[in-house]
Design an enzyme around this catalytic site. Structure first.
Site, PDB file in Angstrom:
ATOM      1  N   PHE A 123       0.873  -1.182   0.000  1.00  0.00           N
ATOM      2  CA  PHE A 123       0.000   0.000   0.000  1.00  0.00           C
ATOM      3  C   PHE A 123       0.904   1.223   0.000  1.00  0.00           C
ATOM      4  O   PHE A 123       1.707   1.395   0.920  1.00  0.00           O
ATOM      5  CB  PHE A 123      -0.839  -0.075   1.288  1.00  0.00           C
ATOM      6  CG  PHE A 123      -1.785   1.049   1.553  1.00  0.00           C
ATOM      7  CD1 PHE A 123      -3.025   1.101   0.935  1.00  0.00           C
ATOM      8  CD2 PHE A 123      -1.468   2.048   2.474  1.00  0.00           C
ATOM      9  CE1 PHE A 123      -3.923   2.116   1.219  1.00  0.00           C
ATOM     10  CE2 PHE A 123      -2.365   3.064   2.770  1.00  0.00           C
ATOM     11  CZ  PHE A 123      -3.597   3.089   2.139  1.00  0.00           C
ATOM     12  N   THR A 158       5.659  -1.011   3.311  1.00  0.00           N
ATOM     13  CA  THR A 158       5.786  -2.365   3.865  1.00  0.00           C
ATOM     14  C   THR A 158       5.639  -3.352   2.704  1.00  0.00           C
ATOM     15  O   THR A 158       4.747  -3.189   1.873  1.00  0.00           O
ATOM     16  CB  THR A 158       4.685  -2.623   4.913  1.00  0.00           C
ATOM     17  OG1 THR A 158       4.791  -1.629   5.923  1.00  0.00           O
ATOM     18  CG2 THR A 158       4.801  -4.006   5.543  1.00  0.00           C
ATOM     19  N   ARG A 268      13.139 -15.124  38.965  1.00  0.00           N
ATOM     20  CA  ARG A 268      14.240 -14.273  39.439  1.00  0.00           C
ATOM     21  C   ARG A 268      14.092 -14.012  40.943  1.00  0.00           C
ATOM     22  O   ARG A 268      13.025 -13.584  41.399  1.00  0.00           O
ATOM     23  CB  ARG A 268      14.188 -12.949  38.666  1.00  0.00           C
ATOM     24  CG  ARG A 268      15.106 -11.878  39.178  1.00  0.00           C
ATOM     25  CD  ARG A 268      16.538 -12.125  38.754  1.00  0.00           C
ATOM     26  NE  ARG A 268      17.411 -11.086  39.265  1.00  0.00           N
ATOM     27  CZ  ARG A 268      18.687 -10.990  38.962  1.00  0.00           C
ATOM     28  NH1 ARG A 268      19.254 -11.869  38.145  1.00  0.00           N
ATOM     29  NH2 ARG A 268      19.425 -10.036  39.471  1.00  0.00           N
ATOM     30  N   HIS A 339      12.562  -6.974  34.195  1.00  0.00           N
ATOM     31  CA  HIS A 339      13.771  -7.768  33.901  1.00  0.00           C
ATOM     32  C   HIS A 339      15.049  -7.078  34.391  1.00  0.00           C
ATOM     33  O   HIS A 339      16.124  -7.703  34.349  1.00  0.00           O
ATOM     34  CB  HIS A 339      13.906  -7.995  32.387  1.00  0.00           C
ATOM     35  CG  HIS A 339      13.061  -9.110  31.835  1.00  0.00           C
ATOM     36  ND1 HIS A 339      11.687  -9.052  31.762  1.00  0.00           N
ATOM     37  CD2 HIS A 339      13.410 -10.316  31.314  1.00  0.00           C
ATOM     38  CE1 HIS A 339      11.228 -10.166  31.212  1.00  0.00           C
ATOM     39  NE2 HIS A 339      12.244 -10.954  30.932  1.00  0.00           N
ATOM     40  N   GLU A 364       0.380   3.363   9.922  1.00  0.00           N
ATOM     41  CA  GLU A 364      -1.075   3.367   9.662  1.00  0.00           C
ATOM     42  C   GLU A 364      -1.781   4.467  10.465  1.00  0.00           C
ATOM     43  O   GLU A 364      -2.919   4.316  10.911  1.00  0.00           O
ATOM     44  CB  GLU A 364      -1.681   1.983   9.857  1.00  0.00           C
ATOM     45  CG  GLU A 364      -1.076   0.997   8.855  1.00  0.00           C
ATOM     46  CD  GLU A 364      -1.955  -0.169   8.474  1.00  0.00           C
ATOM     47  OE1 GLU A 364      -3.162  -0.132   8.722  1.00  0.00           O
ATOM     48  OE2 GLU A 364      -1.410  -1.128   7.879  1.00  0.00           O
TER      49      GLU A 364
END
Ligand code: CAA
Length: 380
Positions: A123, A158, A268, A339, A364
């Site tokens: 597109f 894309t 963790r 993390h 978009e």
């Protein structure tokens, strides 16, 4: 009001989840690092009919409803957002506009191979000076007998260089001082239509994004899509549909980041216990889960409205895209925070999700553009 998925929607969700988990996720890191186009993964998706999900069976598609489409894209994006955007663009801003605006001849020639997964779609609206201001196009098309001759540059395409068919918007004249914009279907191999550069991006690096040049590109008049002067209508109605896809993709990235953060928090340990025992982490996970559920509900709501042909679908698609994309960015940032230093390392997936999420509030239509569409809709 019924929140249960139908049997068919559940089947689609389960089948795509299985495929994505087994065939897409294990390759995602390698393809991202190498900026390698995921051909093999796309072949598998094409076999499952996922390149023509919302295209009716009579045109070679799977004939899914939009809710199934949203569920499938979420699952693909959870495994790899690069693969999801390739599939999303082919389905919703290339296949769907050909279905909605194309002649029977155009459907047979372009939609059928697209829906069968024999080629990808693209597109081409944006240009170097026309992103959010989509009407400010410079690419022009001059009538020449039975053809149009197109010249210009298209940005952020894309599937550029990979697609078999491109929808290209160009200026065909002027009407009361305003540009007259028309959509064209252009085949990938057309002379003068070339990839002028490939973008090296922060995220979604396995999807190919290019600039495309048009130099005296000769397009037959029968390749006008939607008639002369209807180019922006074709573009904006396609984006209404595309934004449901980007919302689904954003939910998929958020869900992936959330699940990684959840399991990391249980494994963790710090100060003698799993970090999931700390309320600071628990509250983060609670917010991430709640907001991702909200994003999913809004996305499925927009998809269900599309299936019902509701006249406010475009506004809800923008709300879903706005909320889900911003949520994906928030959730990925928090997943990295959970993390700690490991979240900043390429050894952990959350680093990739964070990069992949970043574009979702931009392509978009940026979040700012979604707010324009929503506010115009509610103030009308
Ligand atoms: N459906 C059908 N037609 C529509 C429509 C819709 N949802 N919205 C507007 N239109 C029509 C209007 O009726 C109008 O037609 P008329 O002139 O005949 O009345 C025409 O389209 C122009 O509409 P507007 O006057 O509202 O346009 P505008 O200039 O005010 O722009 C805007 C509005 C919301 C800012 C719009 O320009 C916009 O959405 N911009 C963002 C563009 C965008 O999302 N770009 C991303 C490109 S794709 C991409 O990211 C690459 C990729 O490969 C993924």
């Amino acid at each position: 009001m019924n929140f249960e998925l139908t049997e068919q929607q559940q089947m689609v969700q389960t089948a795509v989840r299985e495929f994505a988990r087994n065939e897409i996720a294990p390759l995602a890191r390698e393809y991202d690092e190498a900026e390698k186009f995921p051909r093999k993964q796309l072949e598998g998706l094409a076999e499952l009919g996922l390149l023509g999900m919302i295209i009716p069976e009579e045109y070679g598609g799977a004939g899914f409803d939009s809710v199934s489409y949203a569920l499938a894209l979420e699952e693909i994006a959870k495994a790899d957002a690069s693969v999801a955007v390739i599939v999303g663009v082919t389905n919703s801003v290339c296949g769907y506009p050909i279905l909605s605006w194309g002649t029977e001849e155009q459907k047979q020639k372009y939609l059928v191979p697209l829906a069968k997964g024999e080629m990808l779609g693209a597109f081409c609206l944006s240009e170097p000076q026309a992103g959010s201001d989509a009407g400010n196009l410079k690419t022009h098309a001059e009538a020449d007998g039975d053809f149009y001759i197109l010249n210009g540059t298209k940005s952020w395409v894309t599937n550029g260089g990979e697609a078999g068919v491109y929808i290209v918007m160009a200026v065909t004249g002027e009407n009361n001082g305003l540009k007259e914009i028309t959509s064209f279907l252009i085949e990938g191999e057309t002379k003068g239509f070339t990839v002028s550069s490939v973008e090296h991006k922060m995220g979604q690096r396995a999807s190919q994004t290019t600039e495309m040049s048009l130099t005296d590109v000769k397009v037959p008049k029968e390749n006008l899509l939607g008639g002369l002067g209807n180019g922006l209508k074709v573009a904006f109605s396609s984006l209404d549909n595309g934004r449901i896809g980007i919302a689904s993709l954003s939910v998929g990235i958020a869900q992936a980041a959330l699940e990684e953060a959840n399991s990391y928090a249980k494994d963790r340990t710090a100060f003698g216990q799993p970090i999931a025992e700390f309320q600071a982490i628990q509250f983060k996970l609670a917010d991430m889960t709640t907001e991702t559920q909200a994003a999913r509900l809004l996305t499925l709501r927009a998809a269900a409205m599309k299936d019902a042909n509701h006249k406010q679908t475009g506004i809800f698609a923008s709300m879903a895209k706005l909320f889900a994309s911003e949520n994906a960015n928030r959730v990925c940032a928090e997943a990295i925070q959970i993390h700690g230093g490991n979240g900043y390392s390429r050894h952990y997936n959350v680093e990739k999700y964070y990069r992949d999420a970043r574009i979702t509030t931009i392509y978009e239509g940026t979040s700012e553009i979604q707010r324009i569409v929503i506010s115009r809709g509610i103030l009308k």
